[in-house]
Design a protein around this motif. Sequence first.
Motif, PDB file in Angstrom:
ATOM      1  N   LEU A 144      21.200  40.087  30.577  1.00  0.00           N
ATOM      2  CA  LEU A 144      20.961  38.682  30.253  1.00  0.00           C
ATOM      3  C   LEU A 144      19.976  38.041  31.224  1.00  0.00           C
ATOM      4  O   LEU A 144      19.772  36.826  31.190  1.00  0.00           O
ATOM      5  CB  LEU A 144      22.288  37.909  30.270  1.00  0.00           C
ATOM      6  N   GLY A 145      19.381  38.858  32.094  1.00  0.00           N
ATOM      7  CA  GLY A 145      18.434  38.311  33.060  1.00  0.00           C
ATOM      8  C   GLY A 145      19.108  37.469  34.139  1.00  0.00           C
ATOM      9  O   GLY A 145      18.494  36.575  34.717  1.00  0.00           O
ATOM     10  N   LEU A 146      20.378  37.760  34.404  1.00  0.00           N
ATOM     11  CA  LEU A 146      21.116  37.000  35.415  1.00  0.00           C
ATOM     12  C   LEU A 146      20.723  37.492  36.807  1.00  0.00           C
ATOM     13  O   LEU A 146      20.718  38.698  37.058  1.00  0.00           O
ATOM     14  CB  LEU A 146      22.622  37.194  35.219  1.00  0.00           C
ATOM     15  N   PRO A 147      20.438  36.571  37.745  1.00  0.00           N
ATOM     16  CA  PRO A 147      20.016  37.018  39.070  1.00  0.00           C
ATOM     17  C   PRO A 147      21.136  37.720  39.850  1.00  0.00           C
ATOM     18  O   PRO A 147      20.854  38.571  40.688  1.00  0.00           O
ATOM     19  CB  PRO A 147      19.584  35.725  39.777  1.00  0.00           C
ATOM     20  N   ASP A 148      22.396  37.387  39.593  1.00  0.00           N
ATOM     21  CA  ASP A 148      23.487  37.930  40.418  1.00  0.00           C
ATOM     22  C   ASP A 148      24.759  38.081  39.580  1.00  0.00           C
ATOM     23  O   ASP A 148      25.710  37.311  39.719  1.00  0.00           O
ATOM     24  CB  ASP A 148      23.716  36.979  41.615  1.00  0.00           C
ATOM     25  N   THR A 200      28.405  38.098  41.462  1.00  0.00           N
ATOM     26  CA  THR A 200      29.011  36.833  41.889  1.00  0.00           C
ATOM     27  C   THR A 200      29.469  36.030  40.671  1.00  0.00           C
ATOM     28  O   THR A 200      30.538  35.422  40.678  1.00  0.00           O
ATOM     29  CB  THR A 200      28.018  36.014  42.736  1.00  0.00           C
ATOM     30  N   LEU A 201      28.665  36.073  39.606  1.00  0.00           N
ATOM     31  CA  LEU A 201      29.062  35.365  38.390  1.00  0.00           C
ATOM     32  C   LEU A 201      30.351  35.948  37.811  1.00  0.00           C
ATOM     33  O   LEU A 201      31.199  35.209  37.290  1.00  0.00           O
ATOM     34  CB  LEU A 201      27.935  35.402  37.359  1.00  0.00           C
ATOM     35  N   PHE A 210      32.764  37.149  39.499  1.00  0.00           N
ATOM     36  CA  PHE A 210      33.830  36.582  40.348  1.00  0.00           C
ATOM     37  C   PHE A 210      34.215  35.194  39.804  1.00  0.00           C
ATOM     38  O   PHE A 210      35.397  34.876  39.596  1.00  0.00           O
ATOM     39  CB  PHE A 210      33.284  36.489  41.776  1.00  0.00           C
ATOM     40  N   GLN A 211      33.205  34.373  39.506  1.00  0.00           N
ATOM     41  CA  GLN A 211      33.470  33.018  39.022  1.00  0.00           C
ATOM     42  C   GLN A 211      34.051  33.016  37.602  1.00  0.00           C
ATOM     43  O   GLN A 211      34.957  32.239  37.297  1.00  0.00           O
ATOM     44  CB  GLN A 211      32.182  32.192  39.079  1.00  0.00           C
ATOM     45  N   LEU A 212      33.535  33.894  36.737  1.00  0.00           N
ATOM     46  CA  LEU A 212      34.061  33.947  35.363  1.00  0.00           C
ATOM     47  C   LEU A 212      35.492  34.472  35.332  1.00  0.00           C
ATOM     48  O   LEU A 212      36.293  34.076  34.485  1.00  0.00           O
ATOM     49  CB  LEU A 212      33.160  34.808  34.476  1.00  0.00           C
ATOM     50  N   SER A 218      38.189  26.076  37.585  1.00  0.00           N
ATOM     51  CA  SER A 218      38.700  27.343  38.126  1.00  0.00           C
ATOM     52  C   SER A 218      37.560  28.210  38.634  1.00  0.00           C
ATOM     53  O   SER A 218      37.687  28.867  39.669  1.00  0.00           O
ATOM     54  CB  SER A 218      39.489  28.105  37.058  1.00  0.00           C
ATOM     55  N   ALA A 219      36.440  28.232  37.903  1.00  0.00           N
ATOM     56  CA  ALA A 219      35.293  29.040  38.331  1.00  0.00           C
ATOM     57  C   ALA A 219      34.773  28.562  39.681  1.00  0.00           C
ATOM     58  O   ALA A 219      34.324  29.357  40.507  1.00  0.00           O
ATOM     59  CB  ALA A 219      34.180  28.969  37.286  1.00  0.00           C
ATOM     60  N   PRO A 258      37.149  30.980  43.540  1.00  0.00           N
ATOM     61  CA  PRO A 258      36.674  31.936  44.547  1.00  0.00           C
ATOM     62  C   PRO A 258      36.980  31.542  45.996  1.00  0.00           C
ATOM     63  O   PRO A 258      37.488  32.380  46.747  1.00  0.00           O
ATOM     64  CB  PRO A 258      35.174  32.032  44.248  1.00  0.00           C
ATOM     65  N   LEU A 309      25.463  32.474  47.779  1.00  0.00           N
ATOM     66  CA  LEU A 309      25.633  33.304  46.578  1.00  0.00           C
ATOM     67  C   LEU A 309      26.415  32.550  45.506  1.00  0.00           C
ATOM     68  O   LEU A 309      26.025  32.518  44.336  1.00  0.00           O
ATOM     69  CB  LEU A 309      26.368  34.606  46.912  1.00  0.00           C
ATOM     70  N   LEU A 310      27.532  31.943  45.910  1.00  0.00           N
ATOM     71  CA  LEU A 310      28.367  31.222  44.942  1.00  0.00           C
ATOM     72  C   LEU A 310      27.643  29.981  44.414  1.00  0.00           C
ATOM     73  O   LEU A 310      27.709  29.682  43.225  1.00  0.00           O
ATOM     74  CB  LEU A 310      29.708  30.826  45.579  1.00  0.00           C
ATOM     75  N   SER A 367      24.942  31.023  41.974  1.00  0.00           N
ATOM     76  CA  SER A 367      25.533  31.541  40.749  1.00  0.00           C
ATOM     77  C   SER A 367      26.091  30.393  39.895  1.00  0.00           C
ATOM     78  O   SER A 367      25.971  30.396  38.667  1.00  0.00           O
ATOM     79  CB  SER A 367      26.625  32.552  41.112  1.00  0.00           C
ATOM     80  N   THR A 404      23.165  28.858  38.110  1.00  0.00           N
ATOM     81  CA  THR A 404      22.793  29.678  36.946  1.00  0.00           C
ATOM     82  C   THR A 404      23.721  29.380  35.769  1.00  0.00           C
ATOM     83  O   THR A 404      23.280  29.187  34.630  1.00  0.00           O
ATOM     84  CB  THR A 404      22.891  31.179  37.285  1.00  0.00           C
ATOM     85  N   ARG A 416      22.469  27.715  32.254  1.00  0.00           N
ATOM     86  CA  ARG A 416      22.612  28.413  30.964  1.00  0.00           C
ATOM     87  C   ARG A 416      23.430  27.583  29.982  1.00  0.00           C
ATOM     88  O   ARG A 416      23.121  27.526  28.797  1.00  0.00           O
ATOM     89  CB  ARG A 416      23.314  29.763  31.188  1.00  0.00           C
TER      90      ARG A 416
END
Lengths: 206, 206
Positions: free
Chosen positions: A146-150, A153-154, A156-158, B160-161, B165, B191-192, B195, B198, B202
């Motif tokens: 999806l062209g996500l830079p990281d 880490t995403l 982790f958040q999702l 939560s997202a 973390p 990083l967080l 992200s 991003t 999106r």
Amino acid sequence: MDVPFGKPPVERADAARNREALLCTARAMIAELGTEKVTMDGLAERAGLGKGTVFRRFGTRAGIFRALLDAEEQRFQAAVLSGAPPLGPGADPVDRLIAYGRERTHFLLARQDIARAAVERKGPVPAGGPVFTQPHIGMLLKQARLGLPDPETLAFQLTSALEGPPLVFLSMDRSTAEQRAERCQGDLGALLADSWQTLIERLAGR
Amino acid sequence: MDVPFGKPPVERADAARNREALLCTARAMIAELGTEKVTMDGLAERAGLGKGTVFRRFGTRAGIFRALLDAEEQRFQAAVLSGAPPLGPGADPVDRLIAYGRERTHFLLARQDIARAAVERKGPVPAGGPVFTQPHIGMLLKQARLGLPDPETLAFQLTSALEGPPLVFLSMDRSTAEQRAERCQGDLGALLADSWQTLIERLAGR
């Protein structure tokens, strides 16, 4: 015939059968009576086993529910790793991400009573789920290109976005959680699952 | 002059000054010595107050750190509600969402030591943050008019997202959390925060 290692495996098979029978009886009792009526004594009596056997197997009453959750978690993970698509392999990674979040939400919410009963008094809420969810989401995000830079880490958040809301309900006492779900005017699972799908679709630019 | 309610307010102002002085001293001790060296006795001595005063004010050692966190949380919320944009009012809602997540991440991570010290032994990890974060995110999602079918449920998941973390790190013991942050090869906060940006971009179709 010399079978030096024969006995322990046989004992272990016995233990596994005992364990399976106990979990099966516990499931039947929960379905009939609800989690709150399941006790060590009641389970032993209904399974036709000594109380000592139940105690050795599970340690505490909460241990019964933890064992049930572990067994269901194994089954859920097996469906993800080798079951039918789109939850299992073979589907488009974005469709798998959507399916994973939808199924996981319903899985976690349907097991709130058992998860609540699995918490030891004064103990922390167990958090086993993310250990599987986070690498799985991370893998699918990478596969989806999806062209996500990281993507790590995403992921982790999702994972928090997915597993956090059911944990919030779990940390409430039962009546508060039920009131909150009622106030949502509908099936909380459907709301969370649809919202997860929106989040992933936007992430994927669909 | 008859001032029937004069005395209590004066006492309260005194108490507020005492409290502010104690928190100020606690901040200085943390900066110099680290959270682990701050004790009820040490704080009382350095502030020139009786141990009984410190005890009545905070209850336990963890209570000192909770009071510090509360004060910082108030300051953070004030910056969001009436500070400069894009964190404060006046900017585009999507820019405010991004700014909120970035600032909040750094806020939570910078206060990990204090948050850890604020947890009572055997007590649950306090979760005060979402009470503010969730309605704020929900409001901005609605203002942004992103065509989301259910901004309220999504606000629950995005909260939560965002807050999950840092809580995961908080629930680890200190050395494990430090190892994990080191393994991330860089500033975990950056990083967080990147992200989160991003994710929101999106979501907004940017």
